[in-house]
Design a protein around this motif. Structure first.
Motif, PDB file in Angstrom:
ATOM      1  N   GLY A 149       0.807  -1.209   0.000  1.00 16.12           N
ATOM      2  CA  GLY A 149       0.000   0.000   0.000  1.00 16.12           C
ATOM      3  C   GLY A 149       0.843   1.263   0.000  1.00 16.12           C
ATOM      4  O   GLY A 149       0.346   2.330  -0.320  1.00 16.12           O
ATOM      5  N   THR A 150       2.108   1.149   0.378  1.00 16.40           N
ATOM      6  CA  THR A 150       2.966   2.328   0.413  1.00 16.40           C
ATOM      7  C   THR A 150       4.186   2.184  -0.479  1.00 16.40           C
ATOM      8  O   THR A 150       4.718   3.175  -0.947  1.00 16.40           O
ATOM      9  CB  THR A 150       3.460   2.623   1.844  1.00 16.40           C
ATOM     10  OG1 THR A 150       4.231   1.516   2.301  1.00 16.40           O
ATOM     11  CG2 THR A 150       2.298   2.885   2.789  1.00 16.40           C
ATOM     12  N   ALA A 151       4.664   0.950  -0.683  1.00 16.60           N
ATOM     13  CA  ALA A 151       5.900   0.759  -1.439  1.00 16.60           C
ATOM     14  C   ALA A 151       5.834  -0.549  -2.213  1.00 16.60           C
ATOM     15  O   ALA A 151       5.127  -1.475  -1.837  1.00 16.60           O
ATOM     16  CB  ALA A 151       7.097   0.753  -0.499  1.00 16.60           C
ATOM     17  N   LEU A 152       6.591  -0.619  -3.300  1.00 15.22           N
ATOM     18  CA  LEU A 152       6.674  -1.805  -4.144  1.00 15.22           C
ATOM     19  C   LEU A 152       8.084  -2.359  -4.125  1.00 15.22           C
ATOM     20  O   LEU A 152       9.052  -1.621  -3.995  1.00 15.22           O
ATOM     21  CB  LEU A 152       6.350  -1.467  -5.601  1.00 15.22           C
ATOM     22  CG  LEU A 152       4.929  -1.085  -5.945  1.00 15.22           C
ATOM     23  CD1 LEU A 152       4.847  -0.702  -7.416  1.00 15.22           C
ATOM     24  CD2 LEU A 152       3.981  -2.218  -5.648  1.00 15.22           C
ATOM     25  N   SER A 153       8.184  -3.680  -4.317  1.00 11.84           N
ATOM     26  CA  SER A 153       9.482  -4.302  -4.561  1.00 11.84           C
ATOM     27  C   SER A 153       9.253  -5.445  -5.539  1.00 11.84           C
ATOM     28  O   SER A 153       8.183  -6.042  -5.576  1.00 11.84           O
ATOM     29  CB  SER A 153      10.131  -4.805  -3.274  1.00 11.84           C
ATOM     30  OG  SER A 153       9.404  -5.894  -2.748  1.00 11.84           O
ATOM     31  N   THR A 154      10.253  -5.725  -6.358  1.00 10.76           N
ATOM     32  CA  THR A 154      10.139  -6.787  -7.349  1.00 10.76           C
ATOM     33  C   THR A 154       9.993  -8.127  -6.646  1.00 10.76           C
ATOM     34  O   THR A 154      10.732  -8.440  -5.720  1.00 10.76           O
ATOM     35  CB  THR A 154      11.370  -6.796  -8.264  1.00 10.76           C
ATOM     36  OG1 THR A 154      11.431  -5.542  -8.941  1.00 10.76           O
ATOM     37  CG2 THR A 154      11.281  -7.926  -9.289  1.00 10.76           C
ATOM     38  N   TYR A 155       9.013  -8.910  -7.107  1.00  9.20           N
ATOM     39  CA  TYR A 155       8.761 -10.237  -6.542  1.00  9.20           C
ATOM     40  C   TYR A 155       9.245 -11.323  -7.492  1.00  9.20           C
ATOM     41  O   TYR A 155       9.821 -12.299  -7.075  1.00  9.20           O
ATOM     42  CB  TYR A 155       7.269 -10.392  -6.254  1.00  9.20           C
ATOM     43  CG  TYR A 155       6.924 -11.684  -5.576  1.00  9.20           C
ATOM     44  CD1 TYR A 155       7.212 -11.877  -4.239  1.00  9.20           C
ATOM     45  CD2 TYR A 155       6.323 -12.724  -6.276  1.00  9.20           C
ATOM     46  CE1 TYR A 155       6.910 -13.062  -3.605  1.00  9.20           C
ATOM     47  CE2 TYR A 155       6.018 -13.912  -5.657  1.00  9.20           C
ATOM     48  CZ  TYR A 155       6.301 -14.076  -4.316  1.00  9.20           C
ATOM     49  OH  TYR A 155       6.010 -15.251  -3.701  1.00  9.20           O
ATOM     50  N   ALA A 156       9.006 -11.157  -8.783  1.00  5.05           N
ATOM     51  CA  ALA A 156       9.430 -12.128  -9.796  1.00  5.05           C
ATOM     52  C   ALA A 156       9.570 -11.404 -11.117  1.00  5.05           C
ATOM     53  O   ALA A 156       8.988 -10.347 -11.324  1.00  5.05           O
ATOM     54  CB  ALA A 156       8.410 -13.251  -9.914  1.00  5.05           C
ATOM     55  N   THR A 157      10.354 -11.992 -12.025  1.00  6.79           N
ATOM     56  CA  THR A 157      10.594 -11.365 -13.318  1.00  6.79           C
ATOM     57  C   THR A 157      10.317 -12.342 -14.444  1.00  6.79           C
ATOM     58  O   THR A 157      10.401 -13.552 -14.251  1.00  6.79           O
ATOM     59  CB  THR A 157      12.040 -10.827 -13.399  1.00  6.79           C
ATOM     60  OG1 THR A 157      12.231 -10.220 -14.673  1.00  6.79           O
ATOM     61  CG2 THR A 157      13.063 -11.903 -13.196  1.00  6.79           C
ATOM     62  N   ASP A 158       9.980 -11.818 -15.615  1.00  5.07           N
ATOM     63  CA  ASP A 158       9.726 -12.636 -16.804  1.00  5.07           C
ATOM     64  C   ASP A 158      11.005 -13.174 -17.414  1.00  5.07           C
ATOM     65  O   ASP A 158      10.984 -14.145 -18.145  1.00  5.07           O
ATOM     66  CB  ASP A 158       9.046 -11.806 -17.905  1.00  5.07           C
ATOM     67  CG  ASP A 158       7.628 -11.428 -17.569  1.00  5.07           C
ATOM     68  OD1 ASP A 158       7.063 -11.988 -16.625  1.00  5.07           O
ATOM     69  OD2 ASP A 158       7.086 -10.562 -18.272  1.00  5.07           O
ATOM     70  N   GLU A 159      12.108 -12.487 -17.172  1.00  6.65           N
ATOM     71  CA  GLU A 159      13.339 -12.794 -17.878  1.00  6.65           C
ATOM     72  C   GLU A 159      14.044 -14.014 -17.320  1.00  6.65           C
ATOM     73  O   GLU A 159      13.962 -14.315 -16.135  1.00  6.65           O
ATOM     74  CB  GLU A 159      14.286 -11.595 -17.811  1.00  6.65           C
ATOM     75  CG  GLU A 159      13.726 -10.393 -18.523  1.00  6.65           C
ATOM     76  CD  GLU A 159      14.636  -9.202 -18.436  1.00  6.65           C
ATOM     77  OE1 GLU A 159      15.649  -9.261 -17.739  1.00  6.65           O
ATOM     78  OE2 GLU A 159      14.317  -8.207 -19.093  1.00  6.65           O
ATOM     79  N   GLU A 160      14.730 -14.695 -18.214  1.00  6.26           N
ATOM     80  CA  GLU A 160      15.577 -15.808 -17.807  1.00  6.26           C
ATOM     81  C   GLU A 160      16.825 -15.245 -17.143  1.00  6.26           C
ATOM     82  O   GLU A 160      17.219 -14.117 -17.415  1.00  6.26           O
ATOM     83  CB  GLU A 160      15.990 -16.629 -19.040  1.00  6.26           C
ATOM     84  CG  GLU A 160      14.838 -17.391 -19.669  1.00  6.26           C
ATOM     85  CD  GLU A 160      14.300 -18.486 -18.782  1.00  6.26           C
ATOM     86  OE1 GLU A 160      15.074 -19.091 -18.018  1.00  6.26           O
ATOM     87  OE2 GLU A 160      13.090 -18.736 -18.840  1.00  6.26           O
TER      88      GLU A 160
END
Length: 182
Positions: A149-160
């Protein structure tokens, strides 16, 4: 029920991954689900032994595991451009509005199937909201981001692995012991 002290260090790639009982291709077991959080226990060459939240462990091709970033920043801190969820939420709203407008035109009969495909080509969004938690797909960066609700962080990526140059602060895979120490 999660294993006490379980803390994911990686997630399984978006297409899932084969798994083995031991680091031996002749001993396959049930594959792991896409984006399943796992804890890396040990490595043997390209093999990685992982622990799932239910206490089950398996061996996988460790080259394909996606490292989980450090925990999101604590709530209450100032938002920065990369942590602020509002731009990503706005892009998701705009993409959904474009898609809905095309659906409305198809329903009215003013847009045929070919034009609909052309108009919606490249529109890709993903949003899951569960109380204060949100998972947003960022099509620009090809990643899923988690927010509180206040901040984002990467959880998973599409790239190999290896497709993108290492970002500032990048840390290579590390083995985490059951007590959380490396």
């Amino acid at each position: 029920m999660p294993t006490p002290g379980f803390r994911p260090t990686h997630v399984v790639p978006g297409r899932g991954t084969p798994a083995w009982e031991a680091p031996d291709p002749a001993r396959p077991t049930v594959p792991l689900d896409p984006l399943l959080p796992v804890q890396l226990l040990q490595r043997r060459g390209d093999w990685a032994q992982v622990l799932c939240s239910n206490g089950w462990s398996a061996w996988v091709d460790g080259r394909h595991l996606i490292a989980v970033p450090q925990d999101p920043p604590a709530p209450g801190g100032p938002l920065t451009a990369t942590e602020d969820p509002r731009p990503l939420l706005a892009r998701a709203e705009q993409a959904l509005a474009r898609y809905r407008a095309a659906v409305e035109e198809v329903a009215r009969g003013t847009l045929d199937g070919e034009d609909f495909r052309r108009r919606t080509q490249g529109v890709r969004i993903g949003v899951v909201v569960d109380g204060e938690s949100v998972w947003l797909y960022d099509a620009v960066q090809g990643r899923w981001a988690y927010g509180d609700g206040t901040a984002l962080s990467t959880y998973a990526t599409d790239e190999e692995p290896g497709e993108r140059p290492a970002a500032p602060g990048y840390a290579p895979t590390r083995v985490v012991t059951p007590d959380g120490e490396s």
